[in-house]
Design a protein around this motif. Structure first.
Motif, mmCIF file in Angstrom:
data_model
loop_
_atom_site.group_PDB
_atom_site.id
_atom_site.type_symbol
_atom_site.label_atom_id
_atom_site.label_comp_id
_atom_site.label_asym_id
_atom_site.label_seq_id
_atom_site.Cartn_x
_atom_site.Cartn_y
_atom_site.Cartn_z
ATOM 1 N N SER A 135 0.830 -1.240 0.096
ATOM 2 C CA SER A 135 -0.256 -0.169 0.074
ATOM 3 C C SER A 135 1.028 1.417 0.235
ATOM 4 C CB SER A 135 -1.194 -0.198 1.558
ATOM 5 O OG SER A 135 -1.875 -1.095 1.203
ATOM 6 N N HIS A 136 1.584 1.467 0.773
ATOM 7 C CA HIS A 136 2.683 2.420 0.721
ATOM 8 C C HIS A 136 3.711 2.299 -0.003
ATOM 9 C CE1 HIS A 136 5.326 5.877 2.914
ATOM 10 N NE2 HIS A 136 5.873 5.251 2.428
ATOM 11 N N ALA A 137 3.788 1.195 -0.822
ATOM 12 C CA ALA A 137 4.572 1.625 -2.729
ATOM 13 C C ALA A 137 3.774 1.936 -3.346
ATOM 14 C CB ALA A 137 5.200 0.383 -2.597
ATOM 15 N N VAL A 138 2.778 1.614 -3.270
ATOM 16 C CA VAL A 138 1.533 2.331 -4.459
ATOM 17 C C VAL A 138 0.985 3.166 -4.423
ATOM 18 C CG1 VAL A 138 -0.627 2.150 -4.823
ATOM 19 C CG2 VAL A 138 0.403 0.228 -4.697
ATOM 20 N N TYR A 139 1.257 3.882 -2.746
ATOM 21 C CA TYR A 139 1.145 5.600 -2.981
ATOM 22 C C TYR A 139 2.134 6.644 -2.697
ATOM 23 C CZ TYR A 139 1.295 9.736 0.740
ATOM 24 O OH TYR A 139 1.319 10.985 0.615
ATOM 25 N N LEU A 140 3.243 6.604 -2.146
ATOM 26 C CA LEU A 140 4.312 6.781 -3.147
ATOM 27 C C LEU A 140 5.165 6.941 -4.547
ATOM 28 C CD1 LEU A 140 7.198 5.262 -1.285
ATOM 29 C CD2 LEU A 140 5.941 7.726 -0.967
ATOM 30 N N ASP A 160 5.466 -3.657 -12.498
ATOM 31 C CA ASP A 160 4.095 -3.925 -14.089
ATOM 32 C C ASP A 160 2.887 -3.310 -13.750
ATOM 33 O OD1 ASP A 160 5.912 -5.949 -14.940
ATOM 34 O OD2 ASP A 160 4.918 -7.663 -14.129
ATOM 35 N N LEU A 161 3.437 -3.209 -12.562
ATOM 36 C CA LEU A 161 1.523 -1.908 -12.192
ATOM 37 C C LEU A 161 1.405 -0.204 -12.709
ATOM 38 C CD1 LEU A 161 0.091 -3.232 -9.027
ATOM 39 C CD2 LEU A 161 -0.329 -4.088 -11.318
ATOM 40 N N ILE A 162 2.899 -0.353 -13.401
ATOM 41 C CA ILE A 162 3.334 1.410 -13.310
ATOM 42 C C ILE A 162 2.221 2.116 -14.478
ATOM 43 C CG2 ILE A 162 4.557 1.300 -15.625
ATOM 44 C CD1 ILE A 162 5.716 3.628 -13.225
ATOM 45 N N ASP A 163 1.549 1.202 -15.345
ATOM 46 C CA ASP A 163 0.792 1.547 -16.291
ATOM 47 C C ASP A 163 -0.511 1.697 -15.688
ATOM 48 O OD1 ASP A 163 1.942 1.903 -19.166
ATOM 49 O OD2 ASP A 163 1.653 -0.047 -18.973
ATOM 50 N N ARG A 164 -0.966 1.231 -14.577
ATOM 51 C CA ARG A 164 -1.623 1.379 -13.896
ATOM 52 C C ARG A 164 -2.283 2.545 -12.964
ATOM 53 N NH1 ARG A 164 -5.263 -4.091 -12.598
ATOM 54 N NH2 ARG A 164 -5.157 -4.873 -14.559
ATOM 55 N N VAL A 165 -1.062 2.421 -12.446
ATOM 56 C CA VAL A 165 -0.559 3.620 -11.150
ATOM 57 C C VAL A 165 -1.045 4.894 -11.864
ATOM 58 C CG1 VAL A 165 1.455 4.592 -9.755
ATOM 59 C CG2 VAL A 165 -0.128 2.456 -9.582
ATOM 60 N N ALA A 168 -3.285 7.930 -11.075
ATOM 61 C CA ALA A 168 -3.216 8.835 -11.117
ATOM 62 C C ALA A 168 -3.276 10.621 -11.789
ATOM 63 C CB ALA A 168 -1.348 9.067 -11.087
ATOM 64 N N VAL A 169 -3.488 10.193 -13.359
ATOM 65 C CA VAL A 169 -3.388 11.225 -14.101
ATOM 66 C C VAL A 169 -5.454 11.410 -14.161
ATOM 67 C CG1 VAL A 169 -4.075 11.628 -16.285
ATOM 68 C CG2 VAL A 169 -2.176 10.644 -15.762
ATOM 69 N N ILE A 170 -5.918 10.386 -13.503
ATOM 70 C CA ILE A 170 -7.209 11.076 -13.354
ATOM 71 C C ILE A 170 -7.519 10.998 -11.967
ATOM 72 C CG2 ILE A 170 -9.578 9.186 -12.757
ATOM 73 C CD1 ILE A 170 -9.044 7.398 -14.459
ATOM 74 N N LEU A 171 -6.580 11.181 -11.013
ATOM 75 C CA LEU A 171 -6.996 12.014 -9.468
ATOM 76 C C LEU A 171 -6.202 13.244 -9.529
ATOM 77 C CD1 LEU A 171 -7.111 11.782 -6.721
ATOM 78 C CD2 LEU A 171 -4.741 10.426 -6.821
ATOM 79 N N VAL A 172 -5.997 13.931 -10.823
ATOM 80 C CA VAL A 172 -5.205 15.246 -10.769
ATOM 81 C C VAL A 172 -6.701 15.709 -11.190
ATOM 82 C CG1 VAL A 172 -4.211 16.401 -11.985
ATOM 83 C CG2 VAL A 172 -2.725 14.535 -10.828
ATOM 84 N N ALA A 173 -7.155 15.049 -12.355
ATOM 85 C CA ALA A 173 -8.109 15.642 -13.092
ATOM 86 C C ALA A 173 -9.390 16.025 -12.314
ATOM 87 C CB ALA A 173 -8.348 15.123 -14.156
#
Length: 138
Positions: free
Chosen positions: A70-75, A104-109, A113-118
């Motif tokens: 969770s922390h890694a995904v958050y960062l 491997d999750l880089i594209d999803r993250v 994150a782009v959606i979160l910024v929007a």
């Protein structure tokens, strides 16, 4: 076998993110069944129950692996939100995800994150004055 199992779980979760523990365990137990012949159905059911309990426990806050991932995904998401989705933001996200071997999750993250910024931009545009008013009250 582990890679195939991961791909099957991803196929389940991609279109239907609300898949339950039972569906995930069913996929995992199918690979267990393929790996070795299970003659005793009670043994197979007990194995499925153990998998289910382990999966439920590992998804709870307080579990060491859950906390690290969770922390890694958050960062990773934070890096993309603060730096952008360009090469520098992706590099920050990649470094955070690499710690838990989840590159491997880089594209999803990045997409999330782009959606979160929007969403944050829209929220500030709509509620910006209200946020300012709340800050002035404190």
């Amino acid at each position: 076998m582990v890679v195939r199992c991961g791909e099957e779980v991803s196929k389940l979760l991609d279109p239907f993110e609300e898949a339950g523990i039972e569906e995930i365990v069913e996929i995992m137990s199918g690979f267990s069944r393929d790996c070795e012949e299970v003659a005793n159905i009670d043994k197979f059911q007990a194995r499925k129950a153990v998998m289910s309990r382990m999966l439920v426990k590992s998804l709870q806050p307080g579990d060491v692996m859950f906390e690290r991932i969770s922390h890694a995904v958050y960062l990773a998401a934070r890096g993309v939100v603060l730096v952008g989705k360009g090469p520098q933001g992706r590099k920050l996200a990649e470094m955070a995800l690499w710690r838990v071997r989840a590159v491997d999750l880089i594209d999803r993250v990045v997409t999330t994150a782009v959606i979160l910024v929007a969403a944050a931009t829209v929220s500030v545009n709509i509620h910006g004055q209200w946020y300012t008013y709340l800050i002035d009250l404190t």
